[in-house]
Design a protein around this motif. Structure first.
Motif, PDB file in Angstrom:
ATOM      1  N   THR A  70      -9.377 -10.932   2.718  1.00 11.45           N
ATOM      2  CA  THR A  70      -8.775  -9.944   1.854  1.00 11.45           C
ATOM      3  C   THR A  70      -8.214 -10.613   0.374  1.00 11.45           C
ATOM      4  OG1 THR A  70      -6.484 -10.306   2.807  1.00 11.45           O
ATOM      5  CG2 THR A  70      -8.095  -8.690   3.876  1.00 11.45           C
ATOM      6  N   VAL A  71      -7.824 -10.103  -0.439  1.00  9.29           N
ATOM      7  CA  VAL A  71      -7.282 -10.581  -1.518  1.00  9.29           C
ATOM      8  C   VAL A  71      -5.858 -11.415  -1.224  1.00  9.29           C
ATOM      9  CG1 VAL A  71      -6.200 -10.259  -3.903  1.00  9.29           C
ATOM     10  CG2 VAL A  71      -8.472  -9.667  -3.090  1.00  9.29           C
ATOM     11  N   PRO A 103      -1.079 -12.050  -5.295  1.00 14.02           N
ATOM     12  CA  PRO A 103      -2.523 -11.283  -5.303  1.00 14.02           C
ATOM     13  C   PRO A 103      -2.711 -10.714  -6.870  1.00 14.02           C
ATOM     14  CG  PRO A 103      -1.070 -10.774  -3.310  1.00 14.02           C
ATOM     15  CD  PRO A 103      -0.390 -11.578  -4.345  1.00 14.02           C
ATOM     16  N   SER A 104      -1.744 -10.525  -7.535  1.00 13.77           N
ATOM     17  CA  SER A 104      -1.866 -10.004  -8.866  1.00 13.77           C
ATOM     18  C   SER A 104      -2.550 -11.044  -9.689  1.00 13.77           C
ATOM     19  CB  SER A 104      -0.579  -9.622  -9.588  1.00 13.77           C
ATOM     20  OG  SER A 104       0.355 -10.885  -9.815  1.00 13.77           O
ATOM     21  N   TYR A 130      -6.238 -10.506  -8.648  1.00 15.41           N
ATOM     22  CA  TYR A 130      -6.858  -9.110  -9.295  1.00 15.41           C
ATOM     23  C   TYR A 130      -6.991  -9.268 -10.787  1.00 15.41           C
ATOM     24  CZ  TYR A 130      -6.154  -6.947  -4.839  1.00 15.41           C
ATOM     25  OH  TYR A 130      -5.845  -6.473  -3.423  1.00 15.41           O
ATOM     26  N   ARG A 131      -5.959  -9.815 -11.480  1.00 15.41           N
ATOM     27  CA  ARG A 131      -5.997 -10.086 -13.057  1.00 15.41           C
ATOM     28  C   ARG A 131      -7.120 -10.601 -13.517  1.00 15.41           C
ATOM     29  NH1 ARG A 131      -1.000 -11.136 -13.250  1.00 15.41           N
ATOM     30  NH2 ARG A 131      -1.179 -13.321 -13.143  1.00 15.41           N
ATOM     31  N   TRP A 152      -9.954 -11.995 -11.476  1.00 18.24           N
ATOM     32  CA  TRP A 152     -11.570 -11.486 -10.931  1.00 18.24           C
ATOM     33  C   TRP A 152     -11.542  -9.949 -10.934  1.00 18.24           C
ATOM     34  CZ3 TRP A 152      -8.983 -16.103  -9.437  1.00 18.24           C
ATOM     35  CH2 TRP A 152      -9.754 -17.111  -9.704  1.00 18.24           C
ATOM     36  N   GLY A 153     -10.616  -9.179 -10.748  1.00 18.46           N
ATOM     37  CA  GLY A 153     -10.663  -7.854 -10.658  1.00 18.46           C
ATOM     38  C   GLY A 153     -10.671  -7.298  -9.201  1.00 18.46           C
ATOM     39  N   ASN A 154     -11.372  -8.028  -8.412  1.00 18.37           N
ATOM     40  CA  ASN A 154     -11.538  -7.322  -7.174  1.00 18.37           C
ATOM     41  C   ASN A 154     -12.043  -8.386  -5.859  1.00 18.37           C
ATOM     42  OD1 ASN A 154     -14.190  -6.988  -6.903  1.00 18.37           O
ATOM     43  ND2 ASN A 154     -14.131  -5.003  -7.884  1.00 18.37           N
ATOM     44  N   LEU A 155     -12.306  -8.301  -4.848  1.00 21.21           N
ATOM     45  CA  LEU A 155     -12.678  -9.275  -3.756  1.00 21.21           C
ATOM     46  C   LEU A 155     -14.082  -9.605  -4.041  1.00 21.21           C
ATOM     47  CD1 LEU A 155     -12.143 -11.006  -1.426  1.00 21.21           C
ATOM     48  CD2 LEU A 155     -12.473  -9.198   0.156  1.00 21.21           C
TER      49      LEU A 155
END
Length: 196
Positions: free
Chosen positions: A37-38, A49-50, A53-54, A56-59
């Motif tokens: 998981t992220v 985690p942000s 997400y910032r 790579w966008g998603n897993l």
């Protein structure tokens, strides 16, 4: 790699990428892909985690980025003294690496998290560069050599198709047959205008 990742090479960005990639590789080994998981990757990498997400966008995009890096060749192709031997040894090694459990997982991840096709293009560029080295050596030895695209079309493309869609029965003999067919088709010695 997506444009987000290419935009910030070096410095803190490079350190974040290295720690996140290392965390992904470690966690894949320890827990498997299904448990990833992220937040788990972020905790292991020492980032929020942000940040992931910032960047790579998603897993899926993160796994794709890691896969592309893992598919990068570590060394230049070996020089066996002549074009046919060089291409055969390279094709056998390429097929062996891509058909391995980890190779197939990396291919899958590289493609799954690749919305714009840039990761697939990067993986293709790795193979093309390896072939470019082999073909340049042949030219230096004054051997007739095909251009890079011809070698890609006759060796890499059929292997990748089979790896992705028809993997049963793939072995070193298949790789050798592709090289033999390239030589037998009279394509060795044919060059495009800009390939001299």
């Amino acid at each position: 790699m997506s444009s987000k990742q290419r935009a910030r090479p070096g410095g803190r960005s490079a350190r974040v990428q290295a720690s996140v990639h290392a965390a992904v590789r470690e966690l894949l080994e320890e827990r498997g892909r299904e448990a990833l998981t992220v937040p788990l990757v972020a905790q292991r990498a020492g980032v929020t985690p942000s940040t992931i997400y910032r960047r790579w966008g998603n897993l899926l995009e993160l796994l794709s980025d890691v896969a592309v890096e893992r598919l990068r060749p570590d060394t230049e192709p070996e020089d066996h003294g002549d074009l046919r031997s060089d291409l055969t040894a390279w094709a056998e090694q390429f097929l062996d690496e891509m058909m391995s459990v980890s190779g197939r997982a990396y291919i899958r991840d590289a493609l799954l998290g690749d919305p714009d096709g840039s990761n697939a293009g990067q993986c293709s560029a790795y193979a093309a560069e390896q072939l470019r080295v082999i073909l340049a050596r042949a030219t230096d030895r004054e051997e007739n050599a095909p251009d890079v695209e011809t070698a890609m079309d006759h060796i890499v493309a059929p292997m990748m198709y089979r790896i992705l869609f028809r993997p049963a029965g793939l072995d070193a003999a298949y790789a050798r047959r592709l090289v033999t067919e390239l030589f037998g088709a009279g394509l060795v010695g044919v060059r495009g205008e800009g390939d001299q």
